[in-house]
Every structure is written in structure tokens, then in C-alpha cells.
Write a protein that holds these residues in place. Structure first.
Motif, PDB file in Angstrom:
ATOM      1  N   LYS A  47      34.338  27.563  47.171  1.00 39.50           N
ATOM      2  CA  LYS A  47      33.651  28.436  46.216  1.00 39.50           C
ATOM      3  C   LYS A  47      34.675  29.180  45.365  1.00 39.50           C
ATOM      4  CE  LYS A  47      30.277  32.071  45.737  1.00 39.50           C
ATOM      5  NZ  LYS A  47      29.591  33.168  46.360  1.00 39.50           N
ATOM      6  N   LYS A  48      34.915  28.683  44.191  1.00 40.60           N
ATOM      7  CA  LYS A  48      35.894  29.295  43.299  1.00 40.60           C
ATOM      8  C   LYS A  48      35.300  30.517  42.611  1.00 40.60           C
ATOM      9  CE  LYS A  48      38.855  26.320  44.511  1.00 40.60           C
ATOM     10  NZ  LYS A  48      39.676  26.686  45.630  1.00 40.60           N
ATOM     11  N   LYS A  49      36.167  31.405  42.226  1.00 39.02           N
ATOM     12  CA  LYS A  49      35.771  32.649  41.562  1.00 39.02           C
ATOM     13  C   LYS A  49      35.237  32.353  40.161  1.00 39.02           C
ATOM     14  CE  LYS A  49      38.290  36.152  42.727  1.00 39.02           C
ATOM     15  NZ  LYS A  49      38.115  37.511  43.104  1.00 39.02           N
ATOM     16  N   LYS A  50      34.193  33.079  39.771  1.00 42.28           N
ATOM     17  CA  LYS A  50      33.661  32.965  38.417  1.00 42.28           C
ATOM     18  C   LYS A  50      34.605  33.699  37.464  1.00 42.28           C
ATOM     19  CE  LYS A  50      28.940  33.199  40.129  1.00 42.28           C
ATOM     20  NZ  LYS A  50      27.758  34.069  40.203  1.00 42.28           N
ATOM     21  N   PRO A  51      34.696  33.264  36.243  1.00 47.30           N
ATOM     22  CA  PRO A  51      35.568  33.955  35.283  1.00 47.30           C
ATOM     23  C   PRO A  51      35.202  35.427  35.089  1.00 47.30           C
ATOM     24  CG  PRO A  51      34.834  31.843  34.391  1.00 47.30           C
ATOM     25  CD  PRO A  51      34.087  32.072  35.677  1.00 47.30           C
ATOM     26  N   SER A  52      33.934  35.767  35.306  1.00 46.12           N
ATOM     27  CA  SER A  52      33.478  37.151  35.114  1.00 46.12           C
ATOM     28  C   SER A  52      33.777  38.057  36.319  1.00 46.12           C
ATOM     29  CB  SER A  52      31.971  37.161  34.843  1.00 46.12           C
ATOM     30  OG  SER A  52      31.277  36.595  35.955  1.00 46.12           O
ATOM     31  N   GLU A  53      34.191  37.479  37.451  1.00 49.68           N
ATOM     32  CA  GLU A  53      34.446  38.268  38.653  1.00 49.68           C
ATOM     33  C   GLU A  53      35.810  38.954  38.567  1.00 49.68           C
ATOM     34  OE1 GLU A  53      32.594  36.740  42.561  1.00 49.68           O
ATOM     35  OE2 GLU A  53      33.232  34.940  41.471  1.00 49.68           O
ATOM     36  N   PRO A  54      35.883  40.198  39.045  1.00 51.63           N
ATOM     37  CA  PRO A  54      37.163  40.910  38.985  1.00 51.63           C
ATOM     38  C   PRO A  54      38.208  40.280  39.908  1.00 51.63           C
ATOM     39  CG  PRO A  54      35.561  42.177  40.246  1.00 51.63           C
ATOM     40  CD  PRO A  54      34.838  40.991  39.657  1.00 51.63           C
ATOM     41  N   GLU A  55      39.455  40.367  39.506  1.00 54.25           N
ATOM     42  CA  GLU A  55      40.559  39.854  40.315  1.00 54.25           C
ATOM     43  C   GLU A  55      40.788  40.764  41.507  1.00 54.25           C
ATOM     44  OE1 GLU A  55      42.601  37.119  40.471  1.00 54.25           O
ATOM     45  OE2 GLU A  55      41.133  36.330  39.050  1.00 54.25           O
ATOM     46  N   LYS A  56      40.720  40.221  42.661  1.00 57.03           N
ATOM     47  CA  LYS A  56      41.090  40.903  43.896  1.00 57.03           C
ATOM     48  C   LYS A  56      41.937  39.920  44.665  1.00 57.03           C
ATOM     49  CE  LYS A  56      37.350  44.182  44.592  1.00 57.03           C
ATOM     50  NZ  LYS A  56      36.427  44.721  45.577  1.00 57.03           N
ATOM     51  N   THR A  57      42.619  40.404  45.680  1.00 54.93           N
ATOM     52  CA  THR A  57      43.468  39.502  46.441  1.00 54.93           C
ATOM     53  C   THR A  57      43.153  39.617  47.919  1.00 54.93           C
ATOM     54  OG1 THR A  57      45.203  41.164  46.762  1.00 54.93           O
ATOM     55  CG2 THR A  57      45.358  39.781  44.774  1.00 54.93           C
ATOM     56  N   VAL A  58      43.538  38.594  48.655  1.00 54.42           N
ATOM     57  CA  VAL A  58      43.401  38.625  50.104  1.00 54.42           C
ATOM     58  C   VAL A  58      44.201  39.805  50.645  1.00 54.42           C
ATOM     59  CG1 VAL A  58      43.937  37.360  52.229  1.00 54.42           C
ATOM     60  CG2 VAL A  58      42.928  36.153  50.277  1.00 54.42           C
ATOM     61  N   GLU A  59      45.371  40.042  50.078  1.00 52.63           N
ATOM     62  CA  GLU A  59      46.207  41.169  50.513  1.00 52.63           C
ATOM     63  C   GLU A  59      45.466  42.498  50.367  1.00 52.63           C
ATOM     64  OE1 GLU A  59      50.548  43.169  49.438  1.00 52.63           O
ATOM     65  OE2 GLU A  59      49.748  41.603  48.156  1.00 52.63           O
ATOM     66  N   GLU A  60      44.831  42.699  49.228  1.00 57.20           N
ATOM     67  CA  GLU A  60      44.075  43.927  48.989  1.00 57.20           C
ATOM     68  C   GLU A  60      42.947  44.091  50.003  1.00 57.20           C
ATOM     69  OE1 GLU A  60      41.266  45.849  45.458  1.00 57.20           O
ATOM     70  OE2 GLU A  60      42.506  44.090  45.016  1.00 57.20           O
ATOM     71  N   GLU A  61      42.231  43.009  50.253  1.00 56.69           N
ATOM     72  CA  GLU A  61      41.107  43.081  51.189  1.00 56.69           C
ATOM     73  C   GLU A  61      41.584  43.296  52.623  1.00 56.69           C
ATOM     74  OE1 GLU A  61      38.258  43.660  50.093  1.00 56.69           O
ATOM     75  OE2 GLU A  61      38.563  43.004  48.043  1.00 56.69           O
ATOM     76  N   LEU A  62      42.712  42.686  52.999  1.00 58.45           N
ATOM     77  CA  LEU A  62      43.278  42.949  54.335  1.00 58.45           C
ATOM     78  C   LEU A  62      43.673  44.411  54.461  1.00 58.45           C
ATOM     79  CD1 LEU A  62      45.481  39.812  55.067  1.00 58.45           C
ATOM     80  CD2 LEU A  62      43.551  40.626  56.428  1.00 58.45           C
ATOM     81  N   GLY A  63      44.223  44.971  53.395  1.00 58.40           N
ATOM     82  CA  GLY A  63      44.575  46.393  53.412  1.00 58.40           C
ATOM     83  C   GLY A  63      43.351  47.277  53.598  1.00 58.40           C
ATOM     84  N   ASP A  64      42.269  46.960  52.887  1.00 57.44           N
ATOM     85  CA  ASP A  64      41.026  47.719  53.037  1.00 57.44           C
ATOM     86  C   ASP A  64      40.511  47.641  54.468  1.00 57.44           C
ATOM     87  OD1 ASP A  64      41.092  48.356  50.344  1.00 57.44           O
ATOM     88  OD2 ASP A  64      39.536  46.910  49.768  1.00 57.44           O
ATOM     89  N   LEU A  65      40.542  46.435  55.021  1.00 57.23           N
ATOM     90  CA  LEU A  65      40.076  46.220  56.393  1.00 57.23           C
ATOM     91  C   LEU A  65      40.924  47.021  57.375  1.00 57.23           C
ATOM     92  CD1 LEU A  65      37.917  44.466  57.845  1.00 57.23           C
ATOM     93  CD2 LEU A  65      39.693  42.775  58.168  1.00 57.23           C
ATOM     94  N   MET A  66      42.232  46.975  57.178  1.00 55.76           N
ATOM     95  CA  MET A  66      43.138  47.698  58.072  1.00 55.76           C
ATOM     96  C   MET A  66      42.919  49.211  57.997  1.00 55.76           C
ATOM     97  SD  MET A  66      47.148  47.037  58.326  1.00 55.76           S
ATOM     98  CE  MET A  66      48.175  47.880  59.490  1.00 55.76           C
TER      99      MET A  66
END
Length: 108
Positions: A47-66
Motif C-alpha cells: 500500500k503506497k502512500k497517496k500523493p496527498s498524504e503528508p510525509e512521515k517516517t518510520v523513525e518518527e512513528e517509532l519515536g512517538d511510540l517510544m
């Protein structure tokens, strides 16, 4: 981990509301895990990101989770250094022969 727990605690203690309840933190943890799953799926899955979706990264999401994991630990007075040491001890005893070690592969 102790320093990270202290940093997060310093941040949270700035606010009158303080830490959320354990149940609210669990809901937030679940939400953040879903966001991580979405990003992993975008970068490594079908499932690829839509062009309209904001750029986020796995790193950012891991940081949020942590961050939320640390909040939960702090709220429940859990020392994450101790918790991680216990988990590693479990893996090094109960699961010590579960996986093929690289050193075992070289002997063949």
C-alpha cells in the motif's frame, strides 16, 4: 533508559494535567502503533502512500511510540532499565537455543 524516562517526566511535569490514565495511555499506544504500521506498509508493503498524504517516517512513528511507552512506564512507576534487563534475561535463558546462531552456521 533512565535518562529518557527523566526527560519525558520533566516534559510532562510542566503541565497541570500530568500523565494520562493507564487506560488512556494504552489507547494512545494503540493509536501510535497503528500509525507505525501504516508507515511500514507505505514504505515496505504493497500500500503506497497517496500523493496527498503528508510525509512521515518510520523513525518518527517509532519515536512517538517510544514516547508513549515511556509515559506509561513513568505513570506506573516502572523502571524500563529493569524491565528490559528482565526481558533480555528471559531471551537468554528460555529462548537461548530457539534460533540458529551465526556462529553455529559457520561451523558447518
Amino acid at each position: 533508559m533512565k535518562e529518557l524516562q527523566q526527560d519525558v517526566d520533566g516534559y510532562i511535569r510542566q503541565f497541570k494535567e500530568g500523565y494520562f490514565s493507564p487506560l488512556a495511555l494504552l489507547a494512545r499506544l494503540t493509536e501510535e502503533l497503528g500509525e507505525l504500521a501504516r508507515e511500514v506498509n507505505h514504505y515496505y508493503g504493497e500500500k503506497k502512500k497517496k500523493p496527498s498524504e503528508p510525509e512521515k517516517t518510520v523513525e518518527e512513528e517509532l519515536g512517538d511510540l517510544m514516547f508513549v511507552v515511556i509515559c506509561m512506564a513513568n505513570r506506573l512507576h516502572i523502571d524500563l532499565d529493569t524491565a528490559l534487563e528482565r526481558v533480555l534475561a528471559k531471551f537468554n535463558t528460555r529462548d537461548k537455543n530457539r534460533w540458529t546462531r551465526i556462529s553455529d552456521e559457520r561451523k558447518r
